[in-house]
Design a protein around this motif. Structure first.
Motif, PDB file in Angstrom:
ATOM      1  N   TYR A 276       0.752  -1.191   0.125  1.00  0.00           N
ATOM      2  CA  TYR A 276       0.102   0.035  -0.215  1.00  0.00           C
ATOM      3  C   TYR A 276       0.766   1.399  -0.232  1.00  0.00           C
ATOM      4  O   TYR A 276       0.552   2.272  -0.645  1.00  0.00           O
ATOM      5  CB  TYR A 276      -0.954   0.023   1.272  1.00  0.00           C
ATOM      6  N   THR A 277       1.960   1.277   0.716  1.00  0.00           N
ATOM      7  CA  THR A 277       2.671   2.336   0.872  1.00  0.00           C
ATOM      8  C   THR A 277       3.522   2.709  -0.616  1.00  0.00           C
ATOM      9  O   THR A 277       3.498   3.773  -1.105  1.00  0.00           O
ATOM     10  CB  THR A 277       4.091   2.038   1.964  1.00  0.00           C
ATOM     11  N   ALA A 278       3.995   1.837  -1.074  1.00  0.00           N
ATOM     12  CA  ALA A 278       4.720   1.609  -2.334  1.00  0.00           C
ATOM     13  C   ALA A 278       3.445   2.353  -3.661  1.00  0.00           C
ATOM     14  O   ALA A 278       3.793   3.114  -4.215  1.00  0.00           O
ATOM     15  CB  ALA A 278       5.053   0.398  -2.867  1.00  0.00           C
ATOM     16  N   GLN A 279       2.251   1.736  -3.649  1.00  0.00           N
ATOM     17  CA  GLN A 279       1.229   2.112  -4.451  1.00  0.00           C
ATOM     18  C   GLN A 279       0.705   3.684  -4.116  1.00  0.00           C
ATOM     19  O   GLN A 279       0.666   4.596  -5.181  1.00  0.00           O
ATOM     20  CB  GLN A 279       0.243   1.339  -4.542  1.00  0.00           C
ATOM     21  N   SER A 280       0.788   3.973  -2.974  1.00  0.00           N
ATOM     22  CA  SER A 280       0.531   5.374  -2.608  1.00  0.00           C
ATOM     23  C   SER A 280       1.570   6.332  -3.175  1.00  0.00           C
ATOM     24  O   SER A 280       1.565   7.606  -3.627  1.00  0.00           O
ATOM     25  CB  SER A 280       0.402   5.525  -1.021  1.00  0.00           C
ATOM     26  N   ALA A 281       2.850   6.033  -2.989  1.00  0.00           N
ATOM     27  CA  ALA A 281       3.959   6.933  -3.612  1.00  0.00           C
ATOM     28  C   ALA A 281       3.832   6.890  -5.032  1.00  0.00           C
ATOM     29  O   ALA A 281       4.025   7.788  -5.604  1.00  0.00           O
ATOM     30  CB  ALA A 281       5.233   6.507  -2.951  1.00  0.00           C
ATOM     31  N   ALA A 282       3.502   5.901  -5.732  1.00  0.00           N
ATOM     32  CA  ALA A 282       3.375   5.908  -7.014  1.00  0.00           C
ATOM     33  C   ALA A 282       2.359   6.680  -7.543  1.00  0.00           C
ATOM     34  O   ALA A 282       2.455   7.537  -8.617  1.00  0.00           O
ATOM     35  CB  ALA A 282       3.548   4.325  -7.713  1.00  0.00           C
ATOM     36  N   LEU A 283       1.219   6.509  -6.966  1.00  0.00           N
ATOM     37  CA  LEU A 283       0.069   7.448  -7.274  1.00  0.00           C
ATOM     38  C   LEU A 283       0.282   8.744  -7.131  1.00  0.00           C
ATOM     39  O   LEU A 283      -0.103   9.546  -8.126  1.00  0.00           O
ATOM     40  CB  LEU A 283      -1.414   6.797  -6.641  1.00  0.00           C
ATOM     41  N   ALA A 284       0.717   9.198  -5.700  1.00  0.00           N
ATOM     42  CA  ALA A 284       1.177  10.532  -5.721  1.00  0.00           C
ATOM     43  C   ALA A 284       2.220  11.151  -6.539  1.00  0.00           C
ATOM     44  O   ALA A 284       2.065  12.322  -7.144  1.00  0.00           O
ATOM     45  CB  ALA A 284       1.611  10.738  -4.261  1.00  0.00           C
ATOM     46  N   GLY A 285       3.126  10.289  -7.113  1.00  0.00           N
ATOM     47  CA  GLY A 285       4.212  10.885  -8.255  1.00  0.00           C
ATOM     48  C   GLY A 285       3.359  11.066  -9.324  1.00  0.00           C
ATOM     49  O   GLY A 285       3.591  11.939 -10.112  1.00  0.00           O
ATOM     50  N   SER A 286       2.445  10.126  -9.764  1.00  0.00           N
ATOM     51  CA  SER A 286       1.537  10.222 -11.065  1.00  0.00           C
ATOM     52  C   SER A 286       0.645  11.625 -11.125  1.00  0.00           C
ATOM     53  O   SER A 286       0.700  12.235 -12.128  1.00  0.00           O
ATOM     54  CB  SER A 286       0.885   9.088 -11.385  1.00  0.00           C
ATOM     55  N   LEU A 287       0.306  11.928 -10.085  1.00  0.00           N
ATOM     56  CA  LEU A 287      -0.780  13.218  -9.927  1.00  0.00           C
ATOM     57  C   LEU A 287       0.248  14.348  -9.966  1.00  0.00           C
ATOM     58  O   LEU A 287       0.065  15.297 -10.802  1.00  0.00           O
ATOM     59  CB  LEU A 287      -1.364  13.104  -8.610  1.00  0.00           C
ATOM     60  N   ARG A 288       1.477  14.247  -9.352  1.00  0.00           N
ATOM     61  CA  ARG A 288       2.271  15.418  -9.392  1.00  0.00           C
ATOM     62  C   ARG A 288       2.994  15.471 -10.725  1.00  0.00           C
ATOM     63  O   ARG A 288       3.117  16.763 -11.196  1.00  0.00           O
ATOM     64  CB  ARG A 288       3.416  15.121  -8.459  1.00  0.00           C
ATOM     65  N   HIS A 289       3.106  14.708 -11.578  1.00  0.00           N
ATOM     66  CA  HIS A 289       3.684  14.570 -12.876  1.00  0.00           C
ATOM     67  C   HIS A 289       2.554  15.119 -13.722  1.00  0.00           C
ATOM     68  O   HIS A 289       2.919  15.820 -14.443  1.00  0.00           O
ATOM     69  CB  HIS A 289       3.955  13.138 -13.452  1.00  0.00           C
ATOM     70  N   THR A 290       1.544  14.741 -13.496  1.00  0.00           N
ATOM     71  CA  THR A 290       0.263  15.464 -14.350  1.00  0.00           C
ATOM     72  C   THR A 290       0.116  16.914 -14.184  1.00  0.00           C
ATOM     73  O   THR A 290      -0.082  17.716 -15.091  1.00  0.00           O
ATOM     74  CB  THR A 290      -0.966  14.701 -14.152  1.00  0.00           C
ATOM     75  N   HIS A 291       0.409  17.263 -12.857  1.00  0.00           N
ATOM     76  CA  HIS A 291       0.301  18.768 -12.557  1.00  0.00           C
ATOM     77  C   HIS A 291       1.563  19.572 -13.173  1.00  0.00           C
ATOM     78  O   HIS A 291       1.340  20.640 -14.017  1.00  0.00           O
ATOM     79  CB  HIS A 291       0.317  18.970 -11.029  1.00  0.00           C
ATOM     80  N   SER A 292       2.580  18.585 -13.254  1.00  0.00           N
ATOM     81  CA  SER A 292       3.890  19.242 -13.793  1.00  0.00           C
ATOM     82  C   SER A 292       3.770  19.777 -15.315  1.00  0.00           C
ATOM     83  O   SER A 292       4.231  20.688 -16.155  1.00  0.00           O
ATOM     84  CB  SER A 292       5.173  18.856 -13.473  1.00  0.00           C
ATOM     85  N   ARG A 293       3.170  18.583 -16.049  1.00  0.00           N
ATOM     86  CA  ARG A 293       2.625  18.756 -17.517  1.00  0.00           C
ATOM     87  C   ARG A 293       2.068  19.994 -17.685  1.00  0.00           C
ATOM     88  O   ARG A 293       2.315  20.542 -18.777  1.00  0.00           O
ATOM     89  CB  ARG A 293       2.252  17.307 -18.147  1.00  0.00           C
ATOM     90  N   LEU A 294       0.939  20.084 -16.961  1.00  0.00           N
ATOM     91  CA  LEU A 294       0.065  21.436 -17.114  1.00  0.00           C
ATOM     92  C   LEU A 294       0.865  22.572 -17.220  1.00  0.00           C
ATOM     93  O   LEU A 294       0.636  23.265 -17.891  1.00  0.00           O
ATOM     94  CB  LEU A 294      -0.932  21.466 -16.187  1.00  0.00           C
ATOM     95  N   SER A 295       1.762  22.844 -16.163  1.00  0.00           N
ATOM     96  CA  SER A 295       2.811  23.898 -15.878  1.00  0.00           C
ATOM     97  C   SER A 295       3.601  23.848 -17.304  1.00  0.00           C
ATOM     98  O   SER A 295       3.833  25.007 -17.942  1.00  0.00           O
ATOM     99  CB  SER A 295       3.394  23.992 -14.777  1.00  0.00           C
ATOM    100  N   GLU A 296       4.223  22.986 -17.518  1.00  0.00           N
ATOM    101  CA  GLU A 296       5.399  22.856 -18.804  1.00  0.00           C
ATOM    102  C   GLU A 296       4.743  23.179 -20.094  1.00  0.00           C
ATOM    103  O   GLU A 296       5.445  23.955 -20.949  1.00  0.00           O
ATOM    104  CB  GLU A 296       5.952  21.503 -18.594  1.00  0.00           C
ATOM    105  N   PHE A 297       3.558  22.829 -20.208  1.00  0.00           N
ATOM    106  CA  PHE A 297       2.705  22.969 -21.572  1.00  0.00           C
ATOM    107  C   PHE A 297       1.571  24.010 -21.558  1.00  0.00           C
ATOM    108  O   PHE A 297       0.685  23.785 -22.262  1.00  0.00           O
ATOM    109  CB  PHE A 297       2.249  21.640 -22.216  1.00  0.00           C
ATOM    110  N   ALA A 298       1.736  24.925 -20.502  1.00  0.00           N
ATOM    111  CA  ALA A 298       0.588  25.761 -20.291  1.00  0.00           C
ATOM    112  C   ALA A 298       0.325  26.653 -21.803  1.00  0.00           C
ATOM    113  O   ALA A 298      -0.933  26.867 -21.946  1.00  0.00           O
ATOM    114  CB  ALA A 298       0.898  26.765 -19.167  1.00  0.00           C
TER     115      ALA A 298
END
Length: 708
Positions: A276-298
């Motif tokens: 569960y901990t590894a999955q939580s970290a992976a899902l949080a990283g995926s959410l952060r990556h999606t937000h960073s793409r929004l800023s990168e290609f704004a």
């Protein structure tokens, strides 16, 4: 008859009791030693690697097939990973981390000793109250206040040293990761891991989160897990040893049997918190990556009006994270109920029974049975039992902490293993359809040679993208210093791919590449990179001011460099060399390209790769910069669609986008003449439909006049 049968039995029991009483001290010592060995063995089994069952393997295979992360557990793989990381964070016994760990251990032992003293003192205070001994009560209170001084000091130091230990672990691990991630110039083709991680491999999508967040969480858990394992085990041994002296080792054995029986039930109810901990970290990283793409290609998203689509993508990632966390919370809820019910209440009832043994049963060696002695014994034993129960509970909790540590360990280990593979040239990337079949597969399985040379020479080198798309099957050309090369061709034909091979970013799948080291190349893209820092830093990047001064270059020399690209006024306009801005926003597109050219003139590399590097500057400035680069001995490798640049190049590499190419000498005047003739013919061809239509109209008019 019945009485005669019972009498020998009573005699045997009485005889056994006499023998047992006579040898009770020896039995007590044996039971105590056995208990200590049992605690150590049980603790080892509790944290030892769990064997992977066939069912677990089937689940892992199904998870990998569905693209989900594999199961993470406290098993042999976890300890293997942890051992590798421990050798990084604690390199030797004389390291700072080892000294902090020793200090932490000493404080834990000292705190346990204080707890034992406080338990005994607690019983004496209550006994003096029951007996009405005011002076003794006052003396005990003074002892209580005095022991508070080292107790509070020890607790504060424990927290401080534990935080220092976590910070030391994080610092050591971050340095090692950044060493692999960024490397240095001496690494050669094995370096540039930060580029390869995001472009040549699919295993890690959010390295930034793993380096910052996951390493921090791993370090904190690693520092805490030691205290949560070593201290409770020591407490269980010492508290129960003292308890056995008060209530007898027999009661201790009974308590151990009851506690361990219920602990088996609790262990069976424990969910897989590591996964569960590894999955939580992976899902949080995926959410952060999606937000960073929004800023990168704004800008692109804003022009397309893609707000709703991006919102759906972010909401989808967030919903997956919330769904997972909700499931984990539900499992933690019922596990918490079972845990507290067994550890606090069931074990508490067992303890009360054990504490009552000296009250209801006469124990050898204990003669005082007045009310004060009984009260003192009960309170002391109760305090020891509560501390022991808490220690056993922390041992049980520690498995959950260990499982969470396994989750973060798997993340950090994945980062280290992937970066190690990058340096060895091992990549895992999704390939295009048919990439591994026939001739394509043979090319992808091959490896070429990269040899040092002052010239640039490709001999039968395939140009292959990271996803296995073969752009050119065999490229051969030769460029000597001073021979400027113009590269033309449609998008996707391999122009930028060629530069990435020259820069050592992409692997060579065949043939021979002879080229200077990557440090002899400098890239100027259409949108130049401007770093965080001062105006001076933009011109001398990647040098620091100390590097610049070590080369004997002054700010006056830098100003002369800026004058070459007609940017001398920017120093006064922006407020001096040491002013700091977000330069990618402060400068126009043309000024950014001029700064990049000034950077080129400052470093003076042997070769410059120009990828539409003059598209935003005036034509006259473009020619001036080309001539100055030639005068400085810089050989230009240029991608541009501007015919005005042809005259500055002596060779041309023309890619057709279909896997073919032409490499030849460039006669700029003849090519320009042919280009003009081609444009004239194309204009004339465009006029033919209009002329035909006009001719048809004239014929209709002529026919109409003849009919009249």
């Amino acid at each position: 008859m019945l009485t005669s049968k019972l009498r020998p039995l009573d005699q045997r029991v009485k005889q056994f009791a006499q023998v047992y009483t006579a040898h009770r001290p020896l039995v007590q010592r044996g039971l105590t030693v056995g208990f200590v060995l049992y605690v150590l063995t049980a603790a080892y089994r509790g944290i030892a690697a769990r064997p992977t069952t066939r069912r677990d393997k089937e689940k892992d295979a199904a998870a990998r097939k569905d693209g989900k992360p594999a199961r993470v557990a406290v098993d042999a793989i976890f300890y293997q990973r942890l051992g590798i990381i421990l050798r990084i964070v604690i390199p030797n016994i004389r390291s700072k981390e080892a000294m902090l760990l020793f200090m932490h251990s000493s404080l834990l032992v000292f705190r346990t000793a204080i707890s034992l003293y406080v338990a005994a003192l607690d019983g004496k205070i209550v006994a003096s109250l029951v007996r009405g001994q005011s002076l003794q009560f006052l003396l005990n209170i003074i002892r209580w206040l005095l022991v508070a001084i080292p107790a509070t000091w020890t607790n504060s130091w424990l927290s401080y040293v534990q935080n220092k230990l976590a910070l030391a672990y994080r610092t050591r691990l971050t340095k090692e990761v950044l060493k692999l991630y960024l490397g240095d110039e001496a690494d050669g083709p094995e370096g540039k891991v930060y580029y390869k991680l995001s472009n040549l491999d699919d295993r890690i999508k959010n390295a930034d989160q793993m380096i910052t967040h996951d390493i921090q969480r791993f370090s904190t858990h690693l520092a805490v897990i030691y205290a949560n394992l070593a201290k409770p085990v020591l407490d269980v041994i010492l508290y129960n040893y003292q308890l056995s002296q008060n209530v007898g080792a027999e009661g201790l054995v009974l308590l151990t049997v009851l506690v361990q029986t219920s602990a088996v039930l609790l262990r069976a109810l424990t969910p897989s918190f590591g996964t569960y901990t590894a999955q939580s970290a992976a899902l949080a990283g995926s959410l952060r990556h999606t937000h960073s793409r929004l800023s990168e290609f704004a800008e692109e998203i804003a022009f397309f009006g893609g707000e709703e689509t991006e919102k759906r993508l972010i909401e989808r990632e967030y919903a997956a994270l919330v769904q997972h966390e909700q499931g984990v919370m539900n499992k933690r809820w019922w596990y918490g109920c079972a845990e507290e019910g067994i550890v606090k209440w069931l074990w508490g009832s067992f303890g009360l029974v054990v504490c009552a043994i000296p009250v209801f049963f006469k124990l050898p060696g204990i003669s005082n049975f007045d009310l004060g002695s009984r009260t003192e014994g009960f309170v002391t034993n109760r305090r020891l039992l509560l501390s022991s129960s808490d220690a056993i509970g922390r041992v049980m909790y520690s498995y959950k902490d260990l499982a969470e540590l396994a989750g973060y360990t798997s993340r950090v280990s994945l980062l280290l293993d992937t970066m190690s593979d990058m340096r060895k040239g091992k990549f895992e990337k999704g390939l295009v359809s048919g990439a591994t079949e026939g001739e394509n597969g043979r090319i992808l399985r091959g490896r070429g040679q990269v040899l040092p040379s002052d010239d640039i020479q490709f001999e039968s080198v395939p140009i292959v993208t990271p996803n296995g798309d073969i752009l050119l099957r065999s490229l051969t050309f030769h460029v000597k210093p001073g021979e400027h090369l113009l590269i033309v061709g449609p998008n996707g034909s391999g122009k930028s791919s060629l530069f990435r091979i020259l820069g050592g970013l992409w692997p060579v799948y065949g043939g021979i590449v002879r080229k200077p080291p990557a440090s002899d190349f400098m890239l100027i893209p259409q949108r130049p990179y401007l770093s965080l820092g001062t105006l001076r830093d933009q011109v001398i990047y990647p040098h620091s001011q100390q590097d610049m001064e070590a080369c004997g270059i002054t700010d006056a020399d830098l100003l002369a460099v800026l004058e070459r690209v007609q940017m001398g006024s920017i120093v006064e306009r922006e407020g001096g060399w040491d002013v700091t801005h977000e330069w990618r926003d402060a400068l126009s597109g043309g000024d950014k390209q001029k700064i990049a050219w000034a950077r080129l003139f400052y470093h003076r590399p042997k070769y410059a790769i120009l990828d539409e590097a003059t598209s935003l500057v005036p034509p006259d400035m473009e020619g001036t910069m080309m001539e100055q680069a030639t005068a400085l001995g810089i050989t230009l490798l240029t991608v541009s669609h501007r015919p005005s640049l042809w005259k500055y190049h002596s060779t041309i590499l023309q890619l057709d986008g279909q896997g073919g190419y032409i490499f030849t000498k460039l006669d700029a005047e003849r090519r320009l003449a042919l280009q003009e003739e081609k444009q004239e013919l194309e204009m004339k061809l465009l006029e033919i439909p209009k002329m035909k239509a006009r001719l048809a109209e004239l014929r209709l008019i002529a026919d109409a006049n003849r009919s009249i």
